[in-house]
Motif scaffolding. Structure first.
Motif, PDB file in Angstrom:
ATOM      1  N   ILE A 173      38.132  40.557  41.090  1.00  0.00           N
ATOM      2  CA  ILE A 173      36.762  40.168  40.762  1.00  0.00           C
ATOM      3  C   ILE A 173      35.809  41.008  41.593  1.00  0.00           C
ATOM      4  CG2 ILE A 173      37.289  37.821  40.006  1.00  0.00           C
ATOM      5  CD1 ILE A 173      36.488  36.841  42.797  1.00  0.00           C
ATOM      6  N   ALA A 174      34.564  41.072  41.162  1.00  0.00           N
ATOM      7  CA  ALA A 174      33.560  41.849  41.891  1.00  0.00           C
ATOM      8  C   ALA A 174      32.176  41.318  41.567  1.00  0.00           C
ATOM      9  CB  ALA A 174      33.654  43.327  41.518  1.00  0.00           C
ATOM     10  N   MET A 175      31.221  41.691  42.390  1.00  0.00           N
ATOM     11  CA  MET A 175      29.813  41.421  42.119  1.00  0.00           C
ATOM     12  C   MET A 175      29.064  42.737  42.214  1.00  0.00           C
ATOM     13  SD  MET A 175      28.701  37.788  43.809  1.00  0.00           S
ATOM     14  CE  MET A 175      28.757  38.374  45.473  1.00  0.00           C
ATOM     15  N   GLY A 176      27.952  42.813  41.512  1.00  0.00           N
ATOM     16  CA  GLY A 176      27.160  44.023  41.562  1.00  0.00           C
ATOM     17  C   GLY A 176      25.795  43.807  40.953  1.00  0.00           C
ATOM     18  N   GLU A 193      39.872  44.221  34.653  1.00  0.00           N
ATOM     19  CA  GLU A 193      41.200  44.200  34.031  1.00  0.00           C
ATOM     20  C   GLU A 193      42.199  44.942  34.903  1.00  0.00           C
ATOM     21  OE1 GLU A 193      41.201  45.473  29.968  1.00  0.00           O
ATOM     22  OE2 GLU A 193      39.402  44.310  29.513  1.00  0.00           O
ATOM     23  N   GLY A 194      43.445  44.540  34.852  1.00  0.00           N
ATOM     24  CA  GLY A 194      44.502  45.178  35.634  1.00  0.00           C
ATOM     25  C   GLY A 194      44.622  44.555  37.005  1.00  0.00           C
ATOM     26  N   ARG A 195      45.190  45.314  37.949  1.00  0.00           N
ATOM     27  CA  ARG A 195      45.430  44.802  39.300  1.00  0.00           C
ATOM     28  C   ARG A 195      44.597  45.518  40.362  1.00  0.00           C
ATOM     29  NH1 ARG A 195      47.720  40.145  39.533  1.00  0.00           N
ATOM     30  NH2 ARG A 195      48.719  40.606  41.485  1.00  0.00           N
ATOM     31  N   VAL A 196      43.919  46.593  40.001  1.00  0.00           N
ATOM     32  CA  VAL A 196      43.139  47.368  40.971  1.00  0.00           C
ATOM     33  C   VAL A 196      41.727  46.793  41.051  1.00  0.00           C
ATOM     34  CG1 VAL A 196      42.244  49.641  41.556  1.00  0.00           C
ATOM     35  CG2 VAL A 196      44.472  49.429  40.450  1.00  0.00           C
ATOM     36  N   ALA A 220      34.124  50.326  35.501  1.00  0.00           N
ATOM     37  CA  ALA A 220      33.879  50.597  36.919  1.00  0.00           C
ATOM     38  C   ALA A 220      34.622  51.873  37.279  1.00  0.00           C
ATOM     39  CB  ALA A 220      34.362  49.435  37.771  1.00  0.00           C
ATOM     40  N   LEU A 221      33.921  52.822  37.888  1.00  0.00           N
ATOM     41  CA  LEU A 221      34.552  54.072  38.321  1.00  0.00           C
ATOM     42  C   LEU A 221      35.181  53.847  39.693  1.00  0.00           C
ATOM     43  CD1 LEU A 221      31.970  56.812  37.318  1.00  0.00           C
ATOM     44  CD2 LEU A 221      34.115  56.243  36.205  1.00  0.00           C
ATOM     45  N   VAL A 222      36.522  53.823  39.725  1.00  0.00           N
ATOM     46  CA  VAL A 222      37.260  53.593  40.966  1.00  0.00           C
ATOM     47  C   VAL A 222      38.224  54.753  41.166  1.00  0.00           C
ATOM     48  CG1 VAL A 222      38.862  52.059  42.168  1.00  0.00           C
ATOM     49  CG2 VAL A 222      37.085  51.102  40.697  1.00  0.00           C
ATOM     50  N   ARG A 270      38.331  55.111  35.226  1.00  0.00           N
ATOM     51  CA  ARG A 270      37.510  54.049  34.649  1.00  0.00           C
ATOM     52  C   ARG A 270      38.358  52.791  34.497  1.00  0.00           C
ATOM     53  NH1 ARG A 270      32.821  55.092  31.302  1.00  0.00           N
ATOM     54  NH2 ARG A 270      32.075  57.179  31.747  1.00  0.00           N
ATOM     55  N   LEU A 271      37.900  51.708  35.118  1.00  0.00           N
ATOM     56  CA  LEU A 271      38.565  50.426  34.972  1.00  0.00           C
ATOM     57  C   LEU A 271      37.720  49.542  34.066  1.00  0.00           C
ATOM     58  CD1 LEU A 271      39.550  49.603  38.659  1.00  0.00           C
ATOM     59  CD2 LEU A 271      40.972  50.620  36.890  1.00  0.00           C
ATOM     60  N   PRO A 272      38.286  49.011  32.993  1.00  0.00           N
ATOM     61  CA  PRO A 272      37.520  48.106  32.130  1.00  0.00           C
ATOM     62  C   PRO A 272      37.162  46.837  32.893  1.00  0.00           C
ATOM     63  CG  PRO A 272      39.550  48.815  31.055  1.00  0.00           C
ATOM     64  CD  PRO A 272      39.629  49.255  32.481  1.00  0.00           C
ATOM     65  N   ALA A 273      35.921  46.380  32.728  1.00  0.00           N
ATOM     66  CA  ALA A 273      35.438  45.163  33.378  1.00  0.00           C
ATOM     67  C   ALA A 273      34.526  44.427  32.408  1.00  0.00           C
ATOM     68  CB  ALA A 273      34.695  45.514  34.658  1.00  0.00           C
ATOM     69  N   VAL A 274      34.429  43.119  32.604  1.00  0.00           N
ATOM     70  CA  VAL A 274      33.592  42.285  31.753  1.00  0.00           C
ATOM     71  C   VAL A 274      32.641  41.494  32.636  1.00  0.00           C
ATOM     72  CG1 VAL A 274      33.595  40.387  30.086  1.00  0.00           C
ATOM     73  CG2 VAL A 274      35.401  42.092  30.025  1.00  0.00           C
ATOM     74  N   VAL A 275      31.361  41.457  32.271  1.00  0.00           N
ATOM     75  CA  VAL A 275      30.372  40.665  33.005  1.00  0.00           C
ATOM     76  C   VAL A 275      30.746  39.202  32.849  1.00  0.00           C
ATOM     77  CG1 VAL A 275      27.941  40.033  33.182  1.00  0.00           C
ATOM     78  CG2 VAL A 275      28.581  42.401  32.664  1.00  0.00           C
ATOM     79  N   THR A 276      30.802  38.486  33.967  1.00  0.00           N
ATOM     80  CA  THR A 276      31.226  37.093  34.009  1.00  0.00           C
ATOM     81  C   THR A 276      30.150  36.243  34.678  1.00  0.00           C
ATOM     82  OG1 THR A 276      33.487  37.875  34.292  1.00  0.00           O
ATOM     83  CG2 THR A 276      33.086  35.584  34.814  1.00  0.00           C
ATOM     84  N   ALA A 277      30.005  35.023  34.199  1.00  0.00           N
ATOM     85  CA  ALA A 277      29.039  34.100  34.801  1.00  0.00           C
ATOM     86  C   ALA A 277      29.476  33.743  36.224  1.00  0.00           C
ATOM     87  CB  ALA A 277      28.920  32.839  33.956  1.00  0.00           C
TER      88      ALA A 277
END
Length: 115
Positions: A70-73, A36-39, A88-90, A94-101
């Motif tokens: 977007i990111a992978m991990g 979420e967001g731009r970072v 995600a700790l950046v 803390r940046l909110p993120a959602v697991v995506t297919a």
């Protein structure tokens, strides 16, 4: 690939670990993340569920096709379900993120000769 006979007999380099993972499942799974967001979340960022560390980001950046970071991990198998909310700790935030297919964008082209 491990041939059926080798899965039964073992006797190859790394057999103990590979046969254990075949029986119990992998210790971690690769996931896609929509941040979420731009970072963007970059490689090395820790993935958190509440106060528990559940994984790590391996790569990330801005996805021009999806218009968002977007990111992978890798995460524990129980946290790999699409739709799971993580942080995600950046840079100490803390940046909110959602697991995506994966893939982030479905393939729309067809290769010649394939149905």
């Amino acid at each position: 690939m491990v041939a059926k006979r080798r899965r039964v007999d073992g006797g190859f380099l790394g057999a103990e670990r590979i046969l254990k993972e075949l029986a119990d499942g992998p210790p971690r799974k690769r996931i896609g993340l929509s941040v979420e967001g731009r970072v963007p979340a970059r490689a090395g960022a820790t993935l958190m569920d509440g106060e528990a560390e559940v994984g790590i980001v391996t790569s990330g950046g801005f996805g021009p096709t999806v218009g968002a970071p977007i990111a992978m991990g890798y995460v524990a198998p129980g946290k790999a379900t699409p739709g799971t909310a993580l942080d995600a700790l950046v840079r100490g935030r803390r940046l909110p993120a959602v697991v995506t297919a994966l893939p982030f964008v479905p393939q729309k082209t067809k290769r010649k000769g394939l149905s």
